[in-house]
Scaffold this motif. Structure first.
Motif, PDB file in Angstrom:
ATOM      1  N   GLU A 249      41.872  47.792  37.562  1.00 36.27           N
ATOM      2  CA  GLU A 249      42.220  48.602  38.734  1.00 36.27           C
ATOM      3  C   GLU A 249      43.621  49.169  38.526  1.00 36.27           C
ATOM      4  OE1 GLU A 249      39.535  45.400  39.772  1.00 36.27           O
ATOM      5  OE2 GLU A 249      41.628  45.196  39.255  1.00 36.27           O
TER       6      GLU A 249
ATOM      7  N   GLU B 215      50.339  37.709  39.788  1.00 41.63           N
ATOM      8  CA  GLU B 215      50.051  38.371  41.067  1.00 41.63           C
ATOM      9  C   GLU B 215      51.032  37.905  42.139  1.00 41.63           C
ATOM     10  OE1 GLU B 215      45.426  39.745  41.260  1.00 41.63           O
ATOM     11  OE2 GLU B 215      45.924  37.822  42.150  1.00 41.63           O
TER      12      GLU B 215
ATOM     13  N   ALA C 174      43.196  37.372  42.514  1.00 40.61           N
ATOM     14  CA  ALA C 174      42.890  37.472  43.942  1.00 40.61           C
ATOM     15  C   ALA C 174      42.687  38.926  44.355  1.00 40.61           C
ATOM     16  CB  ALA C 174      44.015  36.849  44.761  1.00 40.61           C
ATOM     17  N   ARG C 175      43.440  39.847  43.721  1.00 47.48           N
ATOM     18  CA  ARG C 175      43.374  41.257  44.112  1.00 47.48           C
ATOM     19  C   ARG C 175      42.947  42.199  42.990  1.00 47.48           C
ATOM     20  NH1 ARG C 175      48.154  39.191  45.687  1.00 47.48           N
ATOM     21  NH2 ARG C 175      49.309  40.378  44.158  1.00 47.48           N
ATOM     22  N   THR C 176      43.218  41.838  41.739  1.00 44.13           N
ATOM     23  CA  THR C 176      42.958  42.755  40.629  1.00 44.13           C
ATOM     24  C   THR C 176      42.410  41.986  39.431  1.00 44.13           C
ATOM     25  OG1 THR C 176      45.174  42.540  39.670  1.00 44.13           O
ATOM     26  CG2 THR C 176      44.873  44.250  41.356  1.00 44.13           C
TER      27      THR C 176
ATOM     28  N   GLU D 177      46.101  48.892  40.348  1.00 45.53           N
ATOM     29  CA  GLU D 177      47.113  47.950  40.832  1.00 45.53           C
ATOM     30  C   GLU D 177      47.260  46.724  39.938  1.00 45.53           C
ATOM     31  OE1 GLU D 177      44.185  48.445  42.868  1.00 45.53           O
ATOM     32  OE2 GLU D 177      45.047  50.374  43.367  1.00 45.53           O
ATOM     33  N   SER D 178      46.401  46.555  38.930  1.00 46.91           N
ATOM     34  CA  SER D 178      46.474  45.349  38.095  1.00 46.91           C
ATOM     35  C   SER D 178      47.758  45.353  37.276  1.00 46.91           C
ATOM     36  CB  SER D 178      45.255  45.233  37.184  1.00 46.91           C
ATOM     37  OG  SER D 178      45.391  46.088  36.061  1.00 46.91           O
TER      38      SER D 178
END
Length: 168
Positions: free
Chosen positions: A74, A163, A51-53, A76-77
């Motif tokens: 990324e 996540e 969803a984000r990384t 943040e992953s």
């Protein structure tokens, strides 16, 4: 203080090391080393988007030995955070088991905590432990009943659960 090993009443039955996942800084450099120097075969590459990384990975095999190289896409992953916190190297060791539910229950009784619920796919069930803060190790418990590789939907579900839990 020196600690003694005390076997728990019920120990989990591990059959084998199914694979070792390695967090790398550069996936292409990792593939070149394992294939060109050590003689591993590149079986598959994956691109995983959460969803984000995201993460890119490569599955490598030589004989009965299997590595999965993982690189975060990324900062943040999960893999990038792992490399930042613990450095590149072993992300997790996957133990092959006959019954992932029984193993998870036995280990939970001994105090192990998990970052995921059991991830279920056709011929494949997986469970991932929380990372041990002392060694940095995480463990996967994998039950195979027909699937020799990794299912795209299982990998995506793993990423989504990590996540959600904040695990890496």
């Amino acid at each position: 203080m020196r600690m003694e090993c005390v076997l728990p009443e019920m120990t989990a039955n591990f059959k084998c090391i199914d694979h070792i996942a390695l967090a790398v800084r550069d996936l292409e450099e990792g593939i070149a080393f394992y294939c060109n120097i050590l003689g591993f075969e590149l079986l598959q590459r994956r691109v995983i988007r959460g969803a984000r990384t995201g993460m890119i990975s490569a599955e490598l095999k030589k004989g009965d030995i299997k590595f999965v190289l993982c690189q975060g896409t990324e900062p943040e992953s999960q893999v990038s955070r792992l490399v930042t916190e613990y450095g590149p190297g072993v992300a997790h060791i996957a133990f092959g088991v006959d019954d992932v539910e029984a193993v998870g229950a036995a280990l939970a009784k001994q105090g192990m905590q998990f970052d995921t619920d059991i991830i279920r796919g056709a011929g494949l069930r997986q469970l991932f432990s929380k990372r041990d803060p002392n060694s940095g190790m995480s463990f996967e418990f994998i039950e195979r009943s027909g699937e020799a590789g990794f299912l795209e939907e299982n990998v995506n579900e793993l990423f989504a659960q990590l996540e959600q839990s904040g695990g890496y």
